[in-house]
Design an enzyme around this catalytic site. Structure first.
Site, PDB file in Angstrom:
ATOM      1  N   SER A  13       0.854  -1.185   0.000  1.00 44.86           N
ATOM      2  CA  SER A  13       0.000   0.000   0.000  1.00 44.86           C
ATOM      3  C   SER A  13       0.889   1.234   0.000  1.00 44.86           C
ATOM      4  CB  SER A  13      -0.927  -0.038   1.215  1.00 44.86           C
ATOM      5  OG  SER A  13      -1.866   0.999   1.166  1.00 44.86           O
ATOM      6  N   ARG A  58      -5.437   3.905  -1.171  1.00 47.84           N
ATOM      7  CA  ARG A  58      -6.618   3.863  -0.300  1.00 47.84           C
ATOM      8  C   ARG A  58      -7.783   3.156  -0.988  1.00 47.84           C
ATOM      9  NH1 ARG A  58      -8.078   9.557   2.236  1.00 47.84           N
ATOM     10  NH2 ARG A  58      -8.391  10.001   0.040  1.00 47.84           N
ATOM     11  N   VAL A  65      -7.451   4.642  10.483  1.00 46.27           N
ATOM     12  CA  VAL A  65      -6.254   4.814   9.658  1.00 46.27           C
ATOM     13  C   VAL A  65      -6.596   5.340   8.258  1.00 46.27           C
ATOM     14  CG1 VAL A  65      -5.031   3.028  10.916  1.00 46.27           C
ATOM     15  CG2 VAL A  65      -6.308   2.400   8.880  1.00 46.27           C
ATOM     16  N   GLU A  66      -5.575   5.855   7.585  1.00 43.28           N
ATOM     17  CA  GLU A  66      -5.671   6.417   6.228  1.00 43.28           C
ATOM     18  C   GLU A  66      -6.769   7.474   6.130  1.00 43.28           C
ATOM     19  OE1 GLU A  66      -5.739   3.560   3.085  1.00 43.28           O
ATOM     20  OE2 GLU A  66      -3.849   2.639   3.681  1.00 43.28           O
ATOM     21  N   GLY A  67      -6.840   8.323   7.135  1.00 41.97           N
ATOM     22  CA  GLY A  67      -7.845   9.374   7.178  1.00 41.97           C
ATOM     23  C   GLY A  67      -9.015   8.960   8.041  1.00 41.97           C
TER      24      GLY A  67
END
Length: 818
Positions: free
Chosen positions: A212, A381, A503-505
């Site tokens: 990722s 994402r 996670v990731e925003g």
């Protein structure tokens, strides 16, 4: 009918038709003015007055159809006003907005989606090599996993699992073959993560992170040839384990506010003097794979006070790759996120000197880190978290559905109670939507898209759907869901849900700020063009964008009203009538909601302007509408790609009706809370002229969806395709599958016995006594009785929970690292 009435009807329908068909604003106005003059000459409604009105209308509009005159009178004046009012866009804001590409989200923002564009997209498929990897190494990996031992006893993957992951190339799925990687598609990458996630969240996270957002993807996009040649072969084989450090105590969701810094200077490195380098100081946390990483991707703000690279001192966010054995790097401590055993921890560096050519892409990319991260995030994402969430949905659908058929109360499988049935229907429908969105989004990445807005949509919507289905499954399974142990399929997944949300925003941020905040600019056909024209001072571009925007808004207002009045019955769809009527209706109603969304979005931007960004509850509701439009679109695409199987129709219909009801609720909430009440009144009349039309999935439809989970079938297999199902009867999913098959096979025997009771041939009694009566009175034979007995034993074993010795929970004496 009077001339006046005929005139008014003609003008109404002419106006609507012109805007509905999206004839440009100014030509439309000229046509209407001409109609006024013609009608006046005919003599209707005070002919002389009409002629005068029409000629005046023409006199005003003709100059506006001449671009040079229009710009001098209108556009240029407005451009000067906007240039004064609009604040300068920061480089980080501009890079975030420009990151990625616009794809189907642009069609949804248009108010008139071209369904043929979506339906003509190639159906997603895996290559033979990718399918063989899923059927071979991934299947083997899942069979090796003992998640209870990993998470409860070892709190780490066992050495043989680490070795298997490295040897089979799990860490190099996105790396090209020429560097020793697997060079898999995004769809294959997604399928691997999804399958592993249904078995172990810890293992899935360990697999997905190297593939990722991180060193490998950054190197592939921006690295120098020397950096690629050095790192990519080592990453592909697992010789190097990567991590990427972005989050710090001061900068979480607001990553651009990081204080981690690097200063360009000259120093000594490995015995060589006067090396152009960077002296770094940082503190990061929450870094997955950090404790075991051998190469650290680091984001920091780079400064050049001595102007070693140029006149600019503050160069901006920069990304570099640093071997973790570099002097001054402090790494290895662990966090412990919600009892998940994947490696995660902090790292720090104090006065760490690295050569400047360790910047990803070399010194030419100094200060380009934020753009790199935004562009990589747009694709990354789209894959990992949606795949993990879908894996959870498939596991829940298969295991909780089986449990609800195997587990009986009041002589009835609990899945047959309407309260449980309602929950099972939601699990099935949401899983269908999740898998559809996962495959469509991964396919878009494989087609070369970097769907920034869609990636935020699927991250938010699918992790929230995961939260819903796992919570629902816990409700259904009750005690068997909360008692931890090797048999528990849900406990660790339930604990892991907030990690995916975070996670990731973080989801609150993603919903309230990113999806619509970024989408309104990037996906709108005119807003970004207007902003660019204002920033550059391009008068011609601003004029075209401005009047195009006005016509676009007028068109969507008319379309929204027309579609609301007609129920969108006359809207074109890719299918026609017959057995596909419900399928056709889905397209029509989504077109209606797309027009409504485009109208409300435009009106919100016009009335609230920049303050809409601060009205997060309103922008969050707009984000919800866009998200549901995408999920329903993906469901239609999935149904089409799979050949429109009639057995799957209930799942598609549930997905669409659920999405329409959710969109209606979000739009209604926005209109109820819109600060300008006259505008809210107008929008409501245009969007819902005949009231709110959607009621959500019916109870009968929910019954059909729930029934899919309660019995083995091709539809159930399609819904859960790609998940790991062990062949043996191991405690958990394997045993539940065997028990479900046995329970379904026993159904005719149970039906025979019930019929005998109803006829008075058997006395009512508890089930064991009743079955004994049945065999004694020859209602069933001995073989059927033994079938009942073996099924009872199997079903009882399938619903059992783990028990432990009392001293199993004695304190281990572990010490905190802090």
């Amino acid at each position: 009918m009077s001339n006046t009435a005929i005139y008014l009807l003609t003008m109404f329908f002419a106006t609507g038709a012109l805007f509905y068909l999206r004839v440009s604003l100014l030509p439309s106005s000229l046509i209407l003015a001409t109609l006024l003059v013609i009608w006046g000459l005919w003599g209707g409604l005070g002919g002389a007055l009409l002629i005068f009105s029409g000629l005046l209308f023409v006199a005003i509009l003709v100059p506006l159809n001449i671009p040079a005159i229009r710009r001098s009178l209108v556009s240029d004046q407005l451009l000067m006003v906007f240039r004064k009012l609009m604040p300068a866009m920061s480089s980080t804001e501009r890079e975030a907005l420009e990151a990625g590409s616009v794809w189907w989200d642009g069609e949804l923002f248009s108010g008139r989606p071209r369904w043929s564009k979506l339906m003509d997209t190639p159906a997603p498929s895996l290559s033979p090599e990718e399918q063989a990897f899923l059927d071979g190494p991934v299947e083997t990996l899942c069979g090796m996993i003992d998640d209870w031992t990993i998470t409860e006893r070892d709190r780490d993957l066992p050495p043989e699992l680490w070795d298997f992951l490295k040897q089979q190339g799990f860490f190099g799925m996105i790396i090209p073959r020429r560097y020793g990687g697997l060079e898999f598609s995004a769809l294959a990458h997604s399928a691997v993560v999804m399958k592993v996630a249904g078995r172990s969240i810890t293992t899935a996270v360990t697999v997905m992170v190297p593939n990722s957002l991180g060193p490998a993807e950054l190197l592939l996009r921006y690295g120098t040839e020397a950096q690629k040649d050095h790192y990519l072969p080592r990453l592909a084989t697992g010789e190097d384990v990567p991590c990427f450090a972005l989050t710090s105590p001061e900068a979480g969701s607001d990553a651009a506010s990081m204080v981690d810094s690097g200063v360009l200077c000259r120093g000594e490195f490995n015995g060589e003097k006067n090396v152009l380098g960077i002296r770094l100081n940082w503190e990061k946390r929450y870094i997955t794979l950090g404790p075991v990483a051998t190469v650290l991707g680091l984001a920091f703000k780079l400064h050049d006070p001595d102007h070693l690279l140029g006149e600019k001192e503050a160069l901006g966010i920069t990304c570099a790759l640093i071997p973790t054995d570099t002097p001054g790097v402090e790494i290895g401590s662990r966090h412990f996120p919600l009892n998940q055993a994947f490696m995660n921890g902090p790292n720090r560096g104090k006065d760490v000197f690295i050569p400047a050519d360790w910047i990803i892409g070399g010194v030419e990319h100094a200060g380009d880190g934020w753009r790199m991260l935004m562009e990589c995030l747009a694709a990354g994402r789209s894959i990992s978290l949606p795949a993990l969430s879908t894996g959870a949905g498939k596991l829940v659908s298969r295991s909780t559905g089986a449990y609800a058929r195997v587990r009986t109360q009041f002589k009835t499988p609990i899945g047959r109670f309407e309260g449980v049935e309602e929950v099972l229907a939601r699990i099935a429908g949401l899983t269908y939507m999740m898998d559809a969105a996962r495959t469509l989004t991964a396919s878009a990445v494989d087609l070369g898209e970097s769907p920034a807005v869609i990636s935020a949509v699927v991250k938010y919507q699918l992790t929230e759907a995961m939260r819903q289905v796992v919570n629902d499954a816990m409700d259904v399974q009750g005690g068997s869901g909360i008692c931890m142990g090797p048999r528990n399929l849900l406990g660790r997944m339930y604990q892991a849900v907030p990690i995916s949300i975070t996670v990731e925003g973080a989801n609150i941020l993603t919903r309230s700020l990113i999806i619509f905040g970024q989408g309104a600019v990037r996906c709108h056909p005119y807003v970004f063009k207007e902003m660019q024209a204002v920033a550059s001072g391009d008068k011609v571009a601003f004029d075209r964008a401005l009047f195009g925007h006005i016509g676009f808004a007028a068109s969507n207002a008319v379309r929204s009203l027309w579609l609301g009045l007609t129920g969108a019955r006359f809207t074109c769809a890719p299918v026609r009538g017959g057995t596909q009527r419900d399928y056709q209706r889905c397209f029509q109603q989504l077109t209606r909601m797309s027009a409504a969304f485009a109208l409300v979005a435009d009106m919100s931007l016009l009335v609230l302007g920049g303050s809409l960004k601060r009205r997060e509850k309103l922008s969050g509701r707009l984000a919800d509408v866009l998200g549901q439009l995408y999920l329903a679109s993906a469901s239609l695409k999935r149904f089409e790609d799979q050949g429109r199987p009639p057995e799957d129709q209930p799942l598609l219909q549930w997905a669409c009706e659920h999405a329409l009801y959710e969109m209606q609720g979000s739009l209604n909430g926005l209109l109820k809370n819109f600060p300008n009440r006259p505008v809210a009144w107008l929008m409501r009349r245009l969007v819902f002229p005949l009231g709110k039309p959607y009621a959500g999935p019916s109870d009968a439809l929910g019954h059909r969806c729930a029934d899919i989970l309660l019995s083995p079938s091709k539809t159930r297999d399609r819904l859960t395709r790609g998940m790991f199902v062990p062949n043996d009867a191991e405690p958990g999913i394997g045993l539940l599958e065997r028990a479900l098959e046995a329970r379904v096979a026993l159904a005719p025997v149970e039906k025979t016995v019930r019929a005998a009771v109803n006829r008075g041939e058997l006395d009512r009694a508890a089930e064991p006594e009743l079955m004994a009566q049945a065999v004694e009175r020859h209602v069933i034979d001995e073989q059927q009785y033994q079938q009942w007995q073996s099924t009872q034993v199997l079903c009882r074993e399938a619903i059992m929970v783990d028990e432990f010795e009392a001293n199993s929970f004695a304190c281990r004496g572990e010490k905190s690292a802090s």
